[in-house]
Design a protein around this motif. Structure first.
Motif, short mmCIF file in Angstrom:
data_model
loop_
_atom_site.label_atom_id
_atom_site.label_comp_id
_atom_site.label_asym_id
_atom_site.label_seq_id
_atom_site.Cartn_x
_atom_site.Cartn_y
_atom_site.Cartn_z
N ASN A 12 11.25 1.65 -0.72
CA ASN A 12 10.72 3.01 -0.72
C ASN A 12 9.96 3.24 0.59
O ASN A 12 8.99 2.53 0.88
CB ASN A 12 9.79 3.22 -1.91
N PRO A 13 10.35 4.21 1.40
CA PRO A 13 9.66 4.45 2.67
C PRO A 13 8.22 4.89 2.52
O PRO A 13 7.45 4.87 3.49
CB PRO A 13 10.52 5.54 3.33
N ALA A 14 7.82 5.29 1.31
CA ALA A 14 6.43 5.71 1.07
C ALA A 14 5.51 4.51 0.82
O ALA A 14 4.31 4.68 0.66
CB ALA A 14 6.37 6.67 -0.12
N VAL A 15 6.10 3.32 0.76
CA VAL A 15 5.34 2.09 0.51
C VAL A 15 5.43 1.22 1.76
O VAL A 15 6.47 1.15 2.41
CB VAL A 15 5.91 1.33 -0.71
N TYR A 16 4.34 0.54 2.09
CA TYR A 16 4.34 -0.33 3.27
C TYR A 16 3.48 -1.55 3.02
O TYR A 16 2.59 -1.56 2.16
CB TYR A 16 3.86 0.42 4.51
N ILE A 64 -2.07 13.26 -11.34
CA ILE A 64 -0.62 13.12 -11.14
C ILE A 64 -0.33 12.24 -9.94
O ILE A 64 0.57 11.38 -9.96
CB ILE A 64 0.03 14.51 -10.96
N GLY A 65 -1.10 12.41 -8.87
CA GLY A 65 -0.91 11.59 -7.68
C GLY A 65 -1.15 10.12 -7.96
O GLY A 65 -0.47 9.25 -7.43
N LEU A 66 -2.12 9.84 -8.81
CA LEU A 66 -2.42 8.46 -9.20
C LEU A 66 -1.22 7.80 -9.85
O LEU A 66 -0.84 6.68 -9.51
CB LEU A 66 -3.60 8.46 -10.16
N VAL A 67 -0.62 8.50 -10.79
CA VAL A 67 0.54 7.96 -11.51
C VAL A 67 1.68 7.69 -10.55
O VAL A 67 2.35 6.64 -10.61
CB VAL A 67 0.97 8.92 -12.63
N LYS A 68 1.93 8.61 -9.64
CA LYS A 68 3.02 8.46 -8.68
C LYS A 68 2.78 7.25 -7.77
O LYS A 68 3.70 6.46 -7.51
CB LYS A 68 3.17 9.72 -7.84
N SER A 69 1.55 7.11 -7.29
CA SER A 69 1.25 5.99 -6.39
C SER A 69 1.38 4.66 -7.11
O SER A 69 1.94 3.70 -6.57
CB SER A 69 -0.16 6.16 -5.82
N PHE A 70 0.83 4.58 -8.31
CA PHE A 70 0.89 3.34 -9.07
C PHE A 70 2.35 2.95 -9.35
O PHE A 70 2.72 1.79 -9.24
CB PHE A 70 0.12 3.48 -10.38
N LYS A 71 3.16 3.94 -9.69
CA LYS A 71 4.57 3.68 -9.99
C LYS A 71 5.30 3.14 -8.76
O LYS A 71 6.13 2.22 -8.87
CB LYS A 71 5.24 4.97 -10.47
N ARG A 72 5.01 3.68 -7.58
CA ARG A 72 5.66 3.19 -6.36
C ARG A 72 5.33 1.72 -6.11
O ARG A 72 6.20 0.92 -5.76
CB ARG A 72 5.25 4.04 -5.17
N LEU A 73 4.06 1.36 -6.29
CA LEU A 73 3.64 -0.03 -6.09
C LEU A 73 4.22 -0.94 -7.16
O LEU A 73 4.62 -2.07 -6.89
CB LEU A 73 2.12 -0.12 -6.07
N THR A 77 0.83 -1.20 0.00
CA THR A 77 0.00 0.00 0.00
C THR A 77 0.86 1.25 0.00
O THR A 77 1.98 1.25 0.53
CB THR A 77 -0.93 -0.01 1.23
N THR A 78 0.31 2.30 -0.58
CA THR A 78 0.98 3.59 -0.55
C THR A 78 -0.07 4.68 -0.48
O THR A 78 -1.24 4.46 -0.82
CB THR A 78 1.88 3.79 -1.79
N SER A 79 0.32 5.84 -0.02
CA SER A 79 -0.61 6.95 0.06
C SER A 79 -0.97 7.42 -1.35
O SER A 79 -0.23 7.20 -2.32
CB SER A 79 0.01 8.11 0.84
N ALA A 108 -6.17 8.87 1.74
CA ALA A 108 -6.50 7.98 0.63
C ALA A 108 -5.30 7.07 0.33
O ALA A 108 -4.15 7.47 0.50
CB ALA A 108 -6.86 8.78 -0.62
N THR A 109 -5.59 5.84 -0.10
CA THR A 109 -4.52 4.89 -0.39
C THR A 109 -4.81 4.10 -1.66
O THR A 109 -5.96 3.96 -2.09
CB THR A 109 -4.33 3.88 0.76
N MET A 110 -3.75 3.57 -2.24
CA MET A 110 -3.84 2.63 -3.36
C MET A 110 -3.09 1.37 -2.93
O MET A 110 -2.03 1.46 -2.28
CB MET A 110 -3.21 3.20 -4.63
N SER A 111 -3.63 0.21 -3.30
CA SER A 111 -3.01 -1.05 -2.87
C SER A 111 -3.01 -2.09 -3.98
O SER A 111 -3.93 -2.14 -4.81
CB SER A 111 -3.78 -1.64 -1.68
N PHE A 112 -1.98 -2.92 -3.98
CA PHE A 112 -1.91 -4.14 -4.79
C PHE A 112 -2.02 -5.33 -3.85
O PHE A 112 -1.41 -5.33 -2.77
CB PHE A 112 -0.58 -4.26 -5.53
N PHE A 113 -2.74 -6.35 -4.24
CA PHE A 113 -2.84 -7.59 -3.48
C PHE A 113 -1.54 -8.37 -3.62
O PHE A 113 -1.00 -8.54 -4.71
CB PHE A 113 -4.02 -8.41 -4.01
#
Length: 227
Positions: free
Chosen positions: A154-158, A93-102, A83-85, A136-141
């Motif tokens: 990446n510290p922004a991902v947990y 833009i935030g969507l793209v950044k979050s998806f890229k981190r995951l 998960t990431t914020s 708000a968060t985005m997550s991959f299973f």
């Protein structure tokens, strides 16, 4: 969602832009599914049959508690998610950044250098009270074969370890645009209120299962946590 204002205990904010933004996020995020699904090794060799709507992807297992006319009550097994914020800006833009981190995480940017194949659903969770909330968060299973998910670099991902959860789910097909997700969420809430089924209306969840090149038998969901 103005008609919800008549329901006091189960009231939902009337700002329809909340669900519209939620939907826009899930639709845009799935644009990358087709491109990434074949990049990494499939490490989940579990032969058990998954729900048909998961198609060739690994997805969470659940038990069907009850099938209502317009929705289902499911109990999901304990699961791991990465998960990431998610910054809810109107340009995406935030969507793209979050998806890229995951995506970086499942492509090996973790403590073990482990690569994982894309899974479904892409889960987006948004507080219903404030579409610009930083919560708000985005997550991959994370596939079940990865019993102990490696630590993200990446510290922004947990890694998010969810216990067994009880969820009301409304499923629908087709290419879901903003108006359709909003419509389906309203139907689900209306049914839950009518049946006096308590649910957590503090946030909404959208779950998407298909890449954009899947033209038939598409599957989309909106979730509310049962209480």
């Amino acid at each position: 969602m103005s008609y919800f204002s008549q329901c006091q205990y189960y009231s939902v904010p009337s700002d329809s832009e909340t669900m519209k933004n939620l939907v826009a996020l899930i639709v845009l995020s799935l644009l990358s599914l087709h491109c990434t699904a074949a990049q990494a090794e499939d490490i989940n060799l579990d032969p058990e049959k998954l729900p048909a709507f998961c198609t060739s992807y690994k997805c969470p297992r659940y038990q069907l508690v009850r099938k209502y006319e317009k929705f289902e009550h499911r109990i999901y097994n304990a699961t791991n998610w990465v998960t990431t914020s998610l910054e809810l800006d109107f340009l995406g833009i935030g969507l793209v950044k979050s998806f890229k981190r995951l995506l970086d995480y499942i492509n090996g940017q973790n403590s073990e250098g482990l690569e994982m194949k894309m899974t479904v659903p892409v889960r987006i969770k948004v507080p219903m009270s404030d579409i610009l909330s930083t919560n708000a968060t985005m997550s991959f299973f994370v596939p079940p074969a990865v019993v102990t998910p490696p630590t993200p670099l990446n510290p922004a991902v947990y890694v998010e370890k969810l216990p067994e959860i009880s969820v009301y789910v409304r499923s629908f097909g087709g290419y879901a645009l903003n108006s359709e997700y909003e419509k389906q969420a309203k139907i689900l809430v209306k049914e839950l209120v009518a049946l006096e089924l308590p649910f957590d209306n503090s946030y909404g969840t959208a779950a998407g299962y298909n890449d954009p090149l899947t033209f038939f038998n598409r599957h989309n969901e909106v979730w509310y946590m049962a209480m």
